[in-house]
Design an enzyme around this catalytic site. Structure first.
Site, short mmCIF file in Angstrom:
data_model
loop_
_atom_site.label_atom_id
_atom_site.label_comp_id
_atom_site.label_asym_id
_atom_site.label_seq_id
_atom_site.Cartn_x
_atom_site.Cartn_y
_atom_site.Cartn_z
N GLU A 316 1.19 -1.37 -0.17
CA GLU A 316 0.36 -0.14 -0.07
C GLU A 316 1.16 1.59 -0.18
OE1 GLU A 316 -2.28 -0.35 3.06
OE2 GLU A 316 -3.47 -1.93 3.08
N HIS A 346 -8.33 0.93 1.44
CA HIS A 346 -7.88 0.98 3.00
C HIS A 346 -8.48 2.34 3.83
CE1 HIS A 346 -4.59 -1.62 6.39
NE2 HIS A 346 -6.26 -1.07 6.79
N1 LIG Z 1 -9.57 -2.53 6.64
C1 LIG Z 1 -9.55 -1.56 7.76
O1 LIG Z 1 -9.49 -0.59 7.68
C2 LIG Z 1 -9.58 -2.29 9.05
C3 LIG Z 1 -8.68 -3.90 9.15
N2 LIG Z 1 -8.98 -4.32 10.57
C4 LIG Z 1 -8.15 -5.33 10.43
O2 LIG Z 1 -9.13 -6.32 10.23
C5 LIG Z 1 -8.77 -7.74 11.78
C6 LIG Z 1 -9.47 -8.26 12.14
O3 LIG Z 1 -9.94 -7.03 13.42
P1 LIG Z 1 -11.00 -7.44 15.04
O4 LIG Z 1 -12.16 -8.12 14.24
O5 LIG Z 1 -10.94 -6.54 15.32
O6 LIG Z 1 -9.79 -9.22 15.32
P2 LIG Z 1 -10.32 -9.76 16.80
O7 LIG Z 1 -8.95 -10.28 16.86
O8 LIG Z 1 -11.21 -9.25 17.72
O9 LIG Z 1 -10.65 -10.71 15.71
C7 LIG Z 1 -10.00 -11.59 14.90
C8 LIG Z 1 -10.44 -13.53 15.05
O10 LIG Z 1 -9.41 -13.76 14.09
C9 LIG Z 1 -9.90 -15.12 14.37
N3 LIG Z 1 -8.63 -15.67 13.63
C10 LIG Z 1 -7.19 -15.98 14.32
N4 LIG Z 1 -6.25 -16.54 13.41
C11 LIG Z 1 -7.41 -16.76 12.43
C12 LIG Z 1 -7.27 -18.17 11.59
N5 LIG Z 1 -5.91 -18.65 10.45
N6 LIG Z 1 -8.86 -18.32 10.95
C13 LIG Z 1 -9.51 -18.65 11.26
N7 LIG Z 1 -9.89 -17.26 12.51
C14 LIG Z 1 -9.13 -17.16 12.42
C15 LIG Z 1 -9.75 -15.01 16.16
O11 LIG Z 1 -9.55 -16.09 17.06
C16 LIG Z 1 -10.40 -13.75 16.31
O12 LIG Z 1 -11.30 -14.46 16.65
C17 LIG Z 1 -7.49 -7.28 11.98
O13 LIG Z 1 -6.31 -7.78 12.78
C18 LIG Z 1 -6.89 -5.65 11.42
O14 LIG Z 1 -6.04 -6.84 10.24
C19 LIG Z 1 -9.05 -3.83 11.37
C20 LIG Z 1 -9.27 -3.02 11.56
C21 LIG Z 1 -9.85 -1.57 10.68
O1 LIG Z 2 -6.55 3.45 9.89
C1 LIG Z 2 -6.10 2.49 9.22
O2 LIG Z 2 -4.64 3.33 9.55
C2 LIG Z 2 -5.96 1.25 10.47
C3 LIG Z 2 -7.12 0.64 9.97
C4 LIG Z 2 -6.58 -0.88 10.34
O3 LIG Z 2 -6.33 -1.91 9.31
C5 LIG Z 2 -6.81 -1.15 11.55
O4 LIG Z 2 -7.00 -0.90 12.22
O5 LIG Z 2 -5.86 -2.13 11.96
#
Ligand SMILES: NC(=O)C1=CN([C@@H]2O[C@H](COP(=O)(O)OP(=O)(O)OC[C@H]3O[C@@H](n4cnc5c(N)ncnc54)[C@H](O)[C@@H]3O)[C@@H](O)[C@H]2O)C=CC1
Ligand SMILES: O=C(O)CCC(=O)C(=O)O
Length: 468
Positions: A316, A346
């Site tokens: 990115e 993103h």
């Molecule tokens: N696009 C964006 O702007 C954003 C992206 N994210 C991404 O989303 C991801 C998930 O966020 P949350 O739900 O808050 O995380 P979280 O930690 O609450 O949930 C992640 C889930 O994935 C499960 N998990 C881990 N490895 C796995 C696998 N190999 N197979 C199946 N399940 C698995 C975990 O057990 C957990 O329940 C973050 O780690 C981040 O990378 C988060 C926020 C914003």
């Molecule tokens: O807002 C961002 O820069 C990152 C969001 C995201 O991917 C995260 O919260 O993990």
């Protein structure tokens, strides 16, 4: 680690409380947590004392990636020196800047690798103003006494809402219709456009985002199944399925909400596209490494996948501009040439509400850590909170000893502290690293120096901080 990593709470600066508009409506307000929480999590009547370390010197903070104003205000309100940049930095510039600072605040793009962190001789703490912490070498940081904080769920709702929007947008081919209209083309079609009611949403990763999404999707009449490595309680009438394959075979929409780990790298590749239903959809707002993009391009060209929404990519750009091209990711042109694909930069967590809340949450965690040594919410150190020292306790000092978790350390530390009155003490470990905090009373400047020198001479030492 050098003793220079003791940093000052600048003297004469009042801890200021700030209220921000962090609303679910533009007029509602959100107040940051109460001062008793700031003082270490326990109610206490006397005002918390402003702790300063043995060596004074201003706290230098570098904030990258356009950290929200709320966070900047809280940190500046403490009197810290705050340098703010809108973008992330390439490695060479990051190394130059990080040498000097005690605190760095980043979002998802800044890579704090071991190579970068080893140059950060004064660094005490990293604030990830986001959920993901995969961009930081957490193990290296812990082993060098650098605490890392994040905001574990403040943007989850924003991501879940984006995904809901994308499900309908893909089902109705809204992106393509809108692009056609922008080009002046009227193309009124219903073929392969669907309602989402009654369709099955397959959620991979049922954590904060996945479970929130589950509720919203059911409210719109979808059936929800999910796959997670943990056995997790289903919300509403959602059903956990035992394998990823089972989910892929049943879902009309597959959405990914897992962290970036070695296990999730290319979790959705040619084999998995083969398992998916013909004409199903894929959404990825987790991390770019989770989907094998060339395999997605093939699956879409074959008609196996009828549409996709991507918010994250293996590479990115560091800043806004015309960077999303084949130099960045070699398949860039092929991806852009597909029909019914939504590409977003993103922005899953990029709402005013989420960014303001994250700014407050992470900045307050940083202040608690710098001023009080409290590690609540740290992702790489044991979580320790202890009632704050107060202005009623003039000759007290807070000793923080981050050390390797090996036998015999507590005995040695307590031999050193035994000459003083230890008012309270707490210690915990996480893997190889342990964190000890003790408040000692009736200590003079010379005592503080002696305590620090003695702790610094122990083999187990990673970092000693004394706040008084
Ligand atoms: N696009 C964006 O702007 C954003 C992206 N994210 C991404 O989303 C991801 C998930 O966020 P949350 O739900 O808050 O995380 P979280 O930690 O609450 O949930 C992640 C889930 O994935 C499960 N998990 C881990 N490895 C796995 C696998 N190999 N197979 C199946 N399940 C698995 C975990 O057990 C957990 O329940 C973050 O780690 C981040 O990378 C988060 C926020 C914003
Ligand atoms: O807002 C961002 O820069 C990152 C969001 C995201 O991917 C995260 O919260 O993990």
């Amino acid at each position: 680690m050098s003793a220079a990593r003791d940093i000052a709470q600048p003297q004469g600066i009042e801890e200021r409380r700030v209220s921000y508009s962090l609303s679910t409506s533009p007029t509602a307000t959100f107040a940051s947590p109460s001062s008793s929480f700031m003082a270490g999590g326990l109610p206490h009547r006397a005002a918390p004392k402003q702790l300063k370390p043995f060596h004074t010197g201003d706290v230098k903070i570098l904030l990258l990636e356009n950290v929200n104003q709320t966070g900047r205000d809280i940190l500046k309100g403490q009197g810290y020196q705050v340098e703010f940049l809108k973008t992330s930095l390439p490695e060479d510039q990051l190394i130059e800047k990080i040498r000097d600072v005690h605190v760095i605040g980043i979002r998802s793009k800044t890579k704090l690798t071991a190579k970068v962190l080893q140059e950060a001789k004064n660094l005490l703490v990293v604030g990830c103003f986001c959920i993901g912490t995969n961009q930081v070498d957490l193990d290296y940081a812990a082993k060098h006494g650098i605490a890392v904080f994040n905001s574990p769920f403040a943007n989850s709702r924003s991501v879940a809402e984006l995904v809901i929007a994308e499900i309908i947008t893909l089902a109705r081919q809204l992106g393509d219709r809108s692009n056609e209209m922008h080009r002046g083309t009227w193309n009124k079609v219903s073929a392969k456009c669907w309602e989402i009611r009654g369709k099955t949403l397959g959620i991979v990763g049922y954590g904060h985002i996945g479970s929130q999404l589950s509720v919203l999707a059911e409210a719109m009449g979808m059936s929800v199944i999910y796959y997670d490595i943990l056995t997790l309680m289903a919300i509403g009438t959602a059903k956990q399925v035992p394998t990823l394959d089972a989910l892929l075979q049943e879902a009309d929409f597959v959405t990914l909400h897992v962290p970036e780990t070695p296990e999730t790298k290319n979790m959705i590749s040619t084999k998995q596209f083969g398992q998916m239903k013909k004409g199903s959809y894929l959404i990825n707002a987790s991390r770019g490494t989770v989907v094998d993009i060339p395999a997605l391009i093939n699956a879409m060209r074959d008609g196996k996948v009828a549409g996709a929404a991507l918010d994250v990519y293996p590479n990115e750009p560091a800043a806004n501009g015309d960077y999303f091209n084949s130099n960045l990711n070699q398949w860039g042109e092929d991806l852009r040439g597909l029909s019914n694909i939504i590409l977003t930069p993103h922005i899953g967590g990029s709402t005013e509400e989420a960014q303001r809340a994250i700014g407050v949450e992470v900045a307050e965690a940083l202040v608690r850590y710098i001023n009080q040594g409290v590690t609540l919410g740290s992702v790489n150190l044991p979580e320790i909170a202890m009632r704050a020292l107060t202005l009623d306790e003039p000759e007290h000092a807070r000793v923080i000893y981050i050390h390797r978790n090996v036998p015999g350390v507590l005995r040695k530390v307590n031999e050193i502290l035994a000459e003083h009155n230890v008012d309270k003490q707490i210690s915990d470990s996480k893997g190889d690293i342990a964190y000890l905090m003790a408040d000692v009373s009736s200590v003079k400047t010379d005592d503080i120096k002696n305590i620090r020198d003695s702790l610094d001479s122990l083999n187990s030492r990673i970092l000693t901080r004394i706040l008084y």
